[in-house]
Design a protein around this motif. Structure first.
Motif, PDB file in Angstrom:
ATOM      1  N   ALA A 102      50.979  47.097 -42.842  1.00  0.00           N
ATOM      2  CA  ALA A 102      51.498  45.756 -42.571  1.00  0.00           C
ATOM      3  C   ALA A 102      50.365  44.782 -42.286  1.00  0.00           C
ATOM      4  O   ALA A 102      50.356  43.650 -42.788  1.00  0.00           O
ATOM      5  CB  ALA A 102      52.467  45.812 -41.390  1.00  0.00           C
ATOM      6  N   ARG A 103      49.406  45.221 -41.489  1.00  0.00           N
ATOM      7  CA  ARG A 103      48.283  44.350 -41.134  1.00  0.00           C
ATOM      8  C   ARG A 103      47.467  43.973 -42.368  1.00  0.00           C
ATOM      9  O   ARG A 103      47.105  42.807 -42.561  1.00  0.00           O
ATOM     10  CB  ARG A 103      47.395  45.098 -40.126  1.00  0.00           C
ATOM     11  N   VAL A 104      47.211  44.956 -43.218  1.00  0.00           N
ATOM     12  CA  VAL A 104      46.410  44.721 -44.422  1.00  0.00           C
ATOM     13  C   VAL A 104      47.137  43.769 -45.376  1.00  0.00           C
ATOM     14  O   VAL A 104      46.546  42.809 -45.896  1.00  0.00           O
ATOM     15  CB  VAL A 104      46.092  46.058 -45.119  1.00  0.00           C
ATOM     16  N   MET A 105      48.431  44.000 -45.605  1.00  0.00           N
ATOM     17  CA  MET A 105      49.164  43.185 -46.579  1.00  0.00           C
ATOM     18  C   MET A 105      49.366  41.758 -46.091  1.00  0.00           C
ATOM     19  O   MET A 105      49.332  40.812 -46.882  1.00  0.00           O
ATOM     20  CB  MET A 105      50.499  43.851 -46.914  1.00  0.00           C
ATOM     21  N   LEU A 106      49.558  41.588 -44.796  1.00  0.00           N
ATOM     22  CA  LEU A 106      49.683  40.232 -44.260  1.00  0.00           C
ATOM     23  C   LEU A 106      48.362  39.476 -44.319  1.00  0.00           C
ATOM     24  O   LEU A 106      48.350  38.254 -44.480  1.00  0.00           O
ATOM     25  CB  LEU A 106      50.187  40.283 -42.814  1.00  0.00           C
ATOM     26  N   ARG A 107      47.270  40.204 -44.217  1.00  0.00           N
ATOM     27  CA  ARG A 107      45.954  39.567 -44.249  1.00  0.00           C
ATOM     28  C   ARG A 107      45.536  39.211 -45.674  1.00  0.00           C
ATOM     29  O   ARG A 107      45.036  38.117 -45.935  1.00  0.00           O
ATOM     30  CB  ARG A 107      44.919  40.508 -43.623  1.00  0.00           C
ATOM     31  N   GLU A 108      45.759  40.117 -46.605  1.00  0.00           N
ATOM     32  CA  GLU A 108      45.276  39.918 -47.972  1.00  0.00           C
ATOM     33  C   GLU A 108      46.191  39.032 -48.797  1.00  0.00           C
ATOM     34  O   GLU A 108      45.737  38.225 -49.610  1.00  0.00           O
ATOM     35  CB  GLU A 108      45.102  41.278 -48.662  1.00  0.00           C
ATOM     36  N   ARG A 109      47.512  39.243 -48.664  1.00  0.00           N
ATOM     37  CA  ARG A 109      48.518  38.454 -49.390  1.00  0.00           C
ATOM     38  C   ARG A 109      48.551  38.710 -50.897  1.00  0.00           C
ATOM     39  O   ARG A 109      49.585  38.625 -51.508  1.00  0.00           O
ATOM     40  CB  ARG A 109      48.342  36.949 -49.140  1.00  0.00           C
ATOM     41  N   ALA A 110      47.441  39.007 -51.507  1.00  0.00           N
ATOM     42  CA  ALA A 110      47.395  39.233 -52.958  1.00  0.00           C
ATOM     43  C   ALA A 110      47.878  40.644 -53.273  1.00  0.00           C
ATOM     44  O   ALA A 110      47.747  41.559 -52.452  1.00  0.00           O
ATOM     45  CB  ALA A 110      45.969  39.043 -53.478  1.00  0.00           C
TER      46      ALA A 110
ATOM     47  N   GLU B 205      43.313  50.293 -54.063  1.00  0.00           N
ATOM     48  CA  GLU B 205      42.826  49.212 -53.208  1.00  0.00           C
ATOM     49  C   GLU B 205      43.526  49.226 -51.854  1.00  0.00           C
ATOM     50  O   GLU B 205      42.897  49.031 -50.804  1.00  0.00           O
ATOM     51  CB  GLU B 205      43.046  47.870 -53.897  1.00  0.00           C
ATOM     52  N   LEU B 206      44.837  49.458 -51.861  1.00  0.00           N
ATOM     53  CA  LEU B 206      45.583  49.499 -50.601  1.00  0.00           C
ATOM     54  C   LEU B 206      45.080  50.641 -49.726  1.00  0.00           C
ATOM     55  O   LEU B 206      44.866  50.461 -48.515  1.00  0.00           O
ATOM     56  CB  LEU B 206      47.075  49.658 -50.881  1.00  0.00           C
ATOM     57  N   LEU B 207      44.873  51.816 -50.328  1.00  0.00           N
ATOM     58  CA  LEU B 207      44.371  52.953 -49.565  1.00  0.00           C
ATOM     59  C   LEU B 207      42.995  52.650 -48.981  1.00  0.00           C
ATOM     60  O   LEU B 207      42.712  52.979 -47.822  1.00  0.00           O
ATOM     61  CB  LEU B 207      44.317  54.195 -50.450  1.00  0.00           C
ATOM     62  N   ARG B 208      42.132  52.016 -49.771  1.00  0.00           N
ATOM     63  CA  ARG B 208      40.798  51.682 -49.295  1.00  0.00           C
ATOM     64  C   ARG B 208      40.868  50.709 -48.117  1.00  0.00           C
ATOM     65  O   ARG B 208      40.183  50.884 -47.096  1.00  0.00           O
ATOM     66  CB  ARG B 208      39.966  51.075 -50.428  1.00  0.00           C
ATOM     67  N   GLN B 209      41.708  49.693 -48.240  1.00  0.00           N
ATOM     68  CA  GLN B 209      41.830  48.695 -47.172  1.00  0.00           C
ATOM     69  C   GLN B 209      42.404  49.315 -45.895  1.00  0.00           C
ATOM     70  O   GLN B 209      41.957  49.012 -44.778  1.00  0.00           O
ATOM     71  CB  GLN B 209      42.739  47.552 -47.648  1.00  0.00           C
ATOM     72  N   VAL B 210      43.406  50.187 -46.053  1.00  0.00           N
ATOM     73  CA  VAL B 210      44.000  50.851 -44.890  1.00  0.00           C
ATOM     74  C   VAL B 210      42.984  51.758 -44.222  1.00  0.00           C
ATOM     75  O   VAL B 210      42.878  51.802 -42.989  1.00  0.00           O
ATOM     76  CB  VAL B 210      45.257  51.637 -45.304  1.00  0.00           C
ATOM     77  N   SER B 211      42.205  52.471 -45.041  1.00  0.00           N
ATOM     78  CA  SER B 211      41.170  53.359 -44.500  1.00  0.00           C
ATOM     79  C   SER B 211      40.134  52.570 -43.712  1.00  0.00           C
ATOM     80  O   SER B 211      39.714  52.976 -42.619  1.00  0.00           O
ATOM     81  CB  SER B 211      40.503  54.137 -45.632  1.00  0.00           C
ATOM     82  N   GLU B 212      39.720  51.419 -44.240  1.00  0.00           N
ATOM     83  CA  GLU B 212      38.757  50.585 -43.536  1.00  0.00           C
ATOM     84  C   GLU B 212      39.351  50.026 -42.242  1.00  0.00           C
ATOM     85  O   GLU B 212      38.668  49.952 -41.212  1.00  0.00           O
ATOM     86  CB  GLU B 212      38.307  49.439 -44.439  1.00  0.00           C
ATOM     87  N   ALA B 213      40.635  49.622 -42.295  1.00  0.00           N
ATOM     88  CA  ALA B 213      41.288  49.096 -41.091  1.00  0.00           C
ATOM     89  C   ALA B 213      41.396  50.178 -40.022  1.00  0.00           C
ATOM     90  O   ALA B 213      41.222  49.907 -38.830  1.00  0.00           O
ATOM     91  CB  ALA B 213      42.674  48.559 -41.444  1.00  0.00           C
ATOM     92  N   LEU B 214      41.665  51.423 -40.450  1.00  0.00           N
ATOM     93  CA  LEU B 214      41.744  52.520 -39.503  1.00  0.00           C
ATOM     94  C   LEU B 214      40.396  52.774 -38.835  1.00  0.00           C
ATOM     95  O   LEU B 214      40.324  53.038 -37.625  1.00  0.00           O
ATOM     96  CB  LEU B 214      42.232  53.786 -40.216  1.00  0.00           C
ATOM     97  N   GLU B 215      39.321  52.665 -39.598  1.00  0.00           N
ATOM     98  CA  GLU B 215      37.975  52.885 -39.056  1.00  0.00           C
ATOM     99  C   GLU B 215      37.609  51.837 -38.009  1.00  0.00           C
ATOM    100  O   GLU B 215      36.779  52.088 -37.130  1.00  0.00           O
ATOM    101  CB  GLU B 215      36.937  52.866 -40.190  1.00  0.00           C
ATOM    102  N   GLN B 216      38.224  50.666 -38.088  1.00  0.00           N
ATOM    103  CA  GLN B 216      37.934  49.597 -37.133  1.00  0.00           C
ATOM    104  C   GLN B 216      38.660  49.784 -35.808  1.00  0.00           C
ATOM    105  O   GLN B 216      38.364  49.094 -34.831  1.00  0.00           O
ATOM    106  CB  GLN B 216      38.317  48.244 -37.729  1.00  0.00           C
TER     107      GLN B 216
END
Length: 465
Positions: free
Chosen positions: A366-374, A380-391
């Motif tokens: 949810a956080r990734v999709m609300l931030r990216e919008r595109a 790409e979604l898996l990569r973004q979620v993985s990066e968000a988890l690392e943060q």
């Protein structure tokens, strides 16, 4: 004296029935009750040997005795006098009002119902709806609590499933006493909840007499060492984020605490998060209206649960992803100081809940999709979620890297089935009008993200309202 008396058959039968009832109540039933109570006491003794925190005598006291003790408490008696004077009624009328409040509040705890039926039901229901995840430190935290202290679990309130989860998780250690609201005062649910040790509270009552009866019950239970659990937010979160705390029950606990007494009070923060909150759309709708009127009827909820249980029994995977529970750092009231303002204490506890919040896959998506919008591809979604988890803080991460791809795939499939997101040739994107649903989940971990990233979820929430 020896003359024959003729009676109608119906009258004779009625006399015999009343005579039998009188004989039972005076001679047989007391013996039967004593026999079963002795068996129950022996069973509780055996049970207490297995529990980390044994069931307290206060919790096992007869309900009638507890009600009598409560209404004859000196502080309640004084409030009865005040009520009679201020309302211009006789003191016996005010006394009866206090008795009604006490009967409404005091539970009818049954160790048999709690540990034989209640725990099994909670375990089966929780595992039917969710994949349960707990922090490895939970057991260590609970085992380290002083045995002579009264434990109070302080939890955030995301769903009515919170009761089931925490009851199930601490079943091997203790029996919890919950404060439940008006939603649970529905027959026959009220009988079950009362037998499991919960006590009812009127969240909107402002009468001084009612508040005094409730306060004294909470204080007597705390002094008696009863392990309790309540929600400082005062109700379900309508936004998914942690809400400002209320100080009602907490103030009663603090006011009744004797810093020079033998027992300390230990508050254990409990953070609960979900991949799917069963009532999410109902809560979101209430938040958008600006009220707390929830449209879901109890019959609808019970029907939904029964269908899930039936499918579970037939071997289907009915789970809505993960539900995670983490214990935060305990707080000793004696070390903190009994003179600490209750507002400050509640803020401290909410902060510890926030710092212990589990980070799950759906809030990350949810956080990734609300931030990216595109639109985003699977990769790409898996990569973004993985990066968000690392943060996120390491101790709060629930999904491990090796299972993350599978968890993301399952989560996106569930969100798609619910009509929250859709997949096209361009990739995954938010369905129009569903931003508020994603914001509801993103808000649960928003406090872990940088301040400049927070407006994404807030804007989505306002856009959906």
């Amino acid at each position: 004296m020896t003359q024959t008396v003729q009676l109608p058959l119906w009258l004779f039968i009625l006399i015999v029935v009343f005579a039998a009832i009188t004989a039972l109540s005076h001679f047989l039933l007391p013996s039967v009750r004593w026999f079963f109570r002795r068996r129950l006491e022996r069973a509780v003794e055996r049970l207490n040997k297995r529990l980390t925190r044994p069931i307290e005598p206060f919790k096992l006291a007869r309900r009638h005795d507890m009600i009598q003790r409560l209404i004859y408490d000196p502080e309640v008696t004084q409030e009865i006098v005040n009520y009679a004077r201020s309302n211009g009624v006789p003191e016996n009328v005010a006394f009866q009002k206090a008795r009604e409040y006490a009967r409404e509040i005091v539970p009818r705890f049954s160790a048999f119902a709690y540990f034989s039926f209640g725990i099994r039901l909670a375990r089966f229901l929780a595992n039917s709806v969710y994949r349960i995840e707990t922090a490895a430190s939970n057991e260590v935290t609970f085992q380290a609590l002083p045995q002579d202290a009264t434990v109070v679990f302080v939890m955030n309130h995301r769903s009515n499933m919170d009761y089931m989860l925490v009851t199930y998780l601490v079943a091997r250690s203790s029996a919890l006493s919950y404060a439940v609201g008006e939603w649970a005062r529905v027959w026959p649910l009220s009988m079950l909840i009362r037998s499991l040790g919960a006590y009812f509270i009127r969240r909107r009552s402002r009468g001084a007499l009612y508040r005094k009866v409730l306060a004294r019950y909470v204080q007597l239970a705390t002094a008696g060492g009863v392990t309790q659990a309540f929600y400082p937010e005062g109700g379900l979160s309508l936004t998914g984020a942690l809400q400002p705390p209320k100080v009602g029950l907490l103030s009663y606990v603090v006011e009744g605490f004797d810093p020079e007494g033998e027992s300390d009070i230990i508050f254990v923060p409990v953070a609960i998060n979900y991949d799917r909150v069963l009532e999410d759309r109902v809560l979101i709708a209430a938040g958008q209206r600006g009220d707390r009127r929830f449209g879901a009827r109890i019959t609808v909820v019970v029907g939904f649960v029964l269908r899930k249980m039936w499918r579970r029994l037939r071997g289907h995977d009915t789970r809505f992803g993960t539900a995670a529970v983490t214990f935060g750092d305990p707080l000793s009231l004696r070390r903190t100081g009994a003179d600490v303002p209750v507002g400050d204490l509640s803020e401290m506890l909410m902060e510890r809940i926030a710092q212990a919040m589990p980070v799950l896959v759906v809030p990350l998506i949810a956080r990734v999709m609300l931030r990216e919008r595109a639109p985003m591809s699977d990769e790409e979604l898996l990569r973004q979620v993985s990066e968000a988890l690392e943060q996120m803080p390491a101790r709060n991460r629930v999904p491990k890297p090796d299972v993350l791809p599978e968890r993301v795939s399952r989560a996106t499939a569930r969100l798609k089935k619910r009509g929250v997101i859709s997949q096209s040739a361009a990739g995954w994107q938010i369905v129009e009008g569903q931003e508020a649903v994603l914001a509801f989940y993103a808000n649960s971990i928003a406090h872990f993200t940088p301040a400049n990233a927070a407006p994404a979820a807030e804007n989505a929430a306002s856009a959906g309202s």
